[in-house]
Write an enzyme that holds these catalytic residues in place. Structure first.
Site, PDB file in Angstrom:
ATOM      1  CG  ASP A   9      -2.030   0.587   1.340  1.00  0.00           C
ATOM      2  OD1 ASP A   9      -2.060   1.588   0.344  1.00  0.00           O
ATOM      3  OD2 ASP A   9      -3.389   0.787   1.382  1.00  0.00           O
ATOM      4  CG  ASP A  10       0.408   4.607  -2.469  1.00  0.00           C
ATOM      5  OD1 ASP A  10      -0.372   5.831  -2.636  1.00  0.00           O
ATOM      6  OD2 ASP A  10      -1.499   3.653  -2.079  1.00  0.00           O
ATOM      7  CG  ASP A  53      -4.413   0.217  -1.829  1.00  0.00           C
ATOM      8  OD1 ASP A  53      -5.359   0.176  -2.268  1.00  0.00           O
ATOM      9  OD2 ASP A  53      -3.471   1.346  -1.984  1.00  0.00           O
ATOM     10  CG  MET A  55      -7.915   3.026  -6.230  1.00  0.00           C
ATOM     11  SD  MET A  55      -7.434   2.805  -7.771  1.00  0.00           S
ATOM     12  CE  MET A  55      -7.730   4.067  -8.175  1.00  0.00           C
ATOM     13  CG  ASP A 329      15.971 -49.538  13.798  1.00  0.00           C
ATOM     14  OD1 ASP A 329      17.093 -49.964  12.827  1.00  0.00           O
ATOM     15  OD2 ASP A 329      15.998 -51.127  15.101  1.00  0.00           O
ATOM     16  CB  ILE A 330      10.870 -52.474  13.772  1.00  0.00           C
ATOM     17  CG1 ILE A 330      10.417 -51.768  12.921  1.00  0.00           C
ATOM     18  CG2 ILE A 330      10.705 -53.452  14.366  1.00  0.00           C
ATOM     19  CD1 ILE A 330       9.499 -52.828  11.545  1.00  0.00           C
ATOM     20  CG  ASN A 337      13.851 -61.089   8.751  1.00  0.00           C
ATOM     21  OD1 ASN A 337      12.871 -61.869   8.185  1.00  0.00           O
ATOM     22  ND2 ASN A 337      14.520 -60.367   8.530  1.00  0.00           N
ATOM     23  CG  ASP A 346       8.868 -59.671   3.283  1.00  0.00           C
ATOM     24  OD1 ASP A 346      10.724 -59.107   3.530  1.00  0.00           O
ATOM     25  OD2 ASP A 346       9.600 -60.096   2.756  1.00  0.00           O
ATOM     26  CD  GLU A 372      16.388 -53.310  10.915  1.00  0.00           C
ATOM     27  OE1 GLU A 372      16.452 -53.780  12.062  1.00  0.00           O
ATOM     28  OE2 GLU A 372      16.502 -54.002  10.197  1.00  0.00           O
TER      29      GLU A 372
END
Length: 457
Positions: A9-10, A53, A55, A329-330, A337, A346, A372
């Site tokens: 805005d001016d 603005d 204008m 991290d599991i 496994n 898996d 993992e």
């Protein structure tokens, strides 16, 4: 919600007044007092929204808006024209220049804040899609974009309004460019929306027999319409209803009586935005699905994560918006496994990935780092929120057994250790952030596992 707001805005008094209002609502505000100054500030500061603005001497707001929308660095920043002009022709001129909205002075604070927050939420979605496209280009999985998102084909528009004259005006006006379908009841609206691929939904908030706000809320909750733009029709002066509509995710609005040219301009704006977002989603999906996803879990892989994280950290260094990194991290995964076999392992990994991805935000990025180990990258997130999410995810993993064999029902309990790190200033890098999160993970495992630890620089 916070955001970086550029006000232009001016008149110094106007700048101070808007600055005070927005700062009181915890927005990060910076100012420009002329068109050229605004263009430079927008390119350098990359605000989330611009209040402009009209204008102004020299270069008026319409010309500033046209230039902002023509520059690649600023074309996706929402622009709200703020002016004493209140004629429909003025609004249409602003919309055709690329403005996202046109607010008339004196400003209603409630409507102003609601509009700013609404447009910032929409920008966050586009920013995330653009960020992912940039990541794809960085790792070589995507080529630079084209213009497929432009308005080259008619849109499909679904309308619900119980005023015959209004329906006639909307359908006659939009049918010149688009395919328009009118729903007589909310039930018909939901049925049509669930079956058809619509580009825009127009909903009257002043239905006599039904609650227009509830209809908008339901449209936002349905999977098939969650991303579809909604254009609401409201009565003049009904600020409270409009604010609630914007807060629940309505994209834009028209005030009765609906002016034809403004209707056309606002519809074009929404269709253009939707097609651009669809373009980014489709391009990203097609180019990266095979190249950067993990075949077992369906999550993004390390290759993509590293590129995306670098992009986010670079952006954080420029804007100051924090990025949080969670690394998982599991606990004691190798015995799974060894004892039950790799098929069981898996199964645990797939379920683990599913639980994480279902419990984070849409803007967060979930990846399998390898083995993992998993990562969640959280843009624009402070440490307190990251800790809360991490703890919630830890509890989610530990609260329910993991099924190893669907036929026998065999299941085991699983826990996870989580390390957290935050970006630490303008010289931070993705590799340092990842290293700090890994240090937090090491401490979590050293201190007994099944816990969350944040690591500072």
């Amino acid at each position: 919600m916070t955001a970086r707001v550029l006000i232009v805005d001016d008149v110094p008094a106007n700048l101070k007044l808007l600055d005070a209002k927005l700062t009181a609502e915890y927005f990060d505000v910076f100012m420009a007092s002329s068109g050229p100054e605004a263009l430079d500030a927008a390119k350098e500061k990359q605000p989330d929204i611009i209040l402009l603005d009209v204008m102004m001497p020299g270069m008026d707001g319409f010309e500033v808006c046209r230039r902002l929308k023509s520059m690649p660095e600023t074309e996706h920043i929402p622009v709200v024209m703020v002016t004493a002009l209140d004629q429909p022709s003025d609004r249409v001129q602003g919309l055709e220049a690329g403005a996202d909205d046109f607010l008339t002075k004196p400003l209603n604070d409630m409507a102003l804040f609601a509009r700013v927050k609404s447009l910032v939420r929409l920008k966050m979605v586009t920013d995330e899609l653009r960020m992912r496209e940039a990541t794809g280009q960085r790792i070589g999985a995507l080529n630079a974009g084209g213009d497929n998102f432009l308005l080259k084909e008619p849109g499909r528009i679904l309308v619900i309004d119980d005023r015959p004259t209004s329906v006639k005006r909307v359908t006659e006006t939009l049918s010149l460019e688009h395919s328009v379908i009118v729903a007589e009841t909310p039930e018909e609206l939901f049925e049509l929306a669930s079956q058809g691929d619509f580009d825009l939904l127009i909903v009257s908030l002043t239905l006599q027999e039904h609650d227009g706000l509830r209809i908008c809320s339901q449209l936002r909750s349905l999977e098939t319409t969650r991303q579809t733009p909604i254009l609401a029709i409201v009565e003049e002066g009904d600020t409270g209803r409009l604010v609630r509509a914007l807060d629940m995710g309505v994209n834009d609005y028209l005030v009765r009586p609906v002016e034809r040219n403004e209707l056309v301009a606002r519809c074009r704006s929404q269709l253009r935005r939707k097609r651009y977002q669809d373009y980014l989603r489709d391009k990203f999906q097609q180019g990266l699905e095979m190249a950067v996803t993990d075949g077992l879990t369906g999550l993004y892989n390390r290759r993509y994560m590293e590129g995306h994280l670098s992009t986010l950290v670079d952006d954080s260094n420029k804007t100051g918006k924090p990025v949080a990194l969670l690394i998982f991290d599991i606990d004691y995964f190798k015995p799974v496994n060894d004892t039950y076999g790799h098929a069981a392992g898996d199964a645990v990994l797939r379920q683990f990935a599913s639980r994480i991805s279902q419990n984070v935000r849409g803007i967060d990025l979930t990846c399998r780092l390898g083995g993992e180990e998993f990562v969640v990258v959280m843009p624009d997130t402070d440490l307190a929120y990251a800790m809360m999410v991490a703890e919630r995810l830890r509890q989610c993993i530990a609260s329910k057994p993991f099924v190893l064999n669907e036929e026998t029902g065999q299941a085991i309990d699983v826990t996870v250790s989580i390390g957290i790190a935050m970006t630490e200033g303008a010289r931070d890098t993705a590799s340092r952030l990842l290293e700090r999160a890994d240090q937090g993970l090491y401490r979590a495992k050293r201190d007994g596992r099944n816990r969350v630890v944040a690591e500072a620089a």
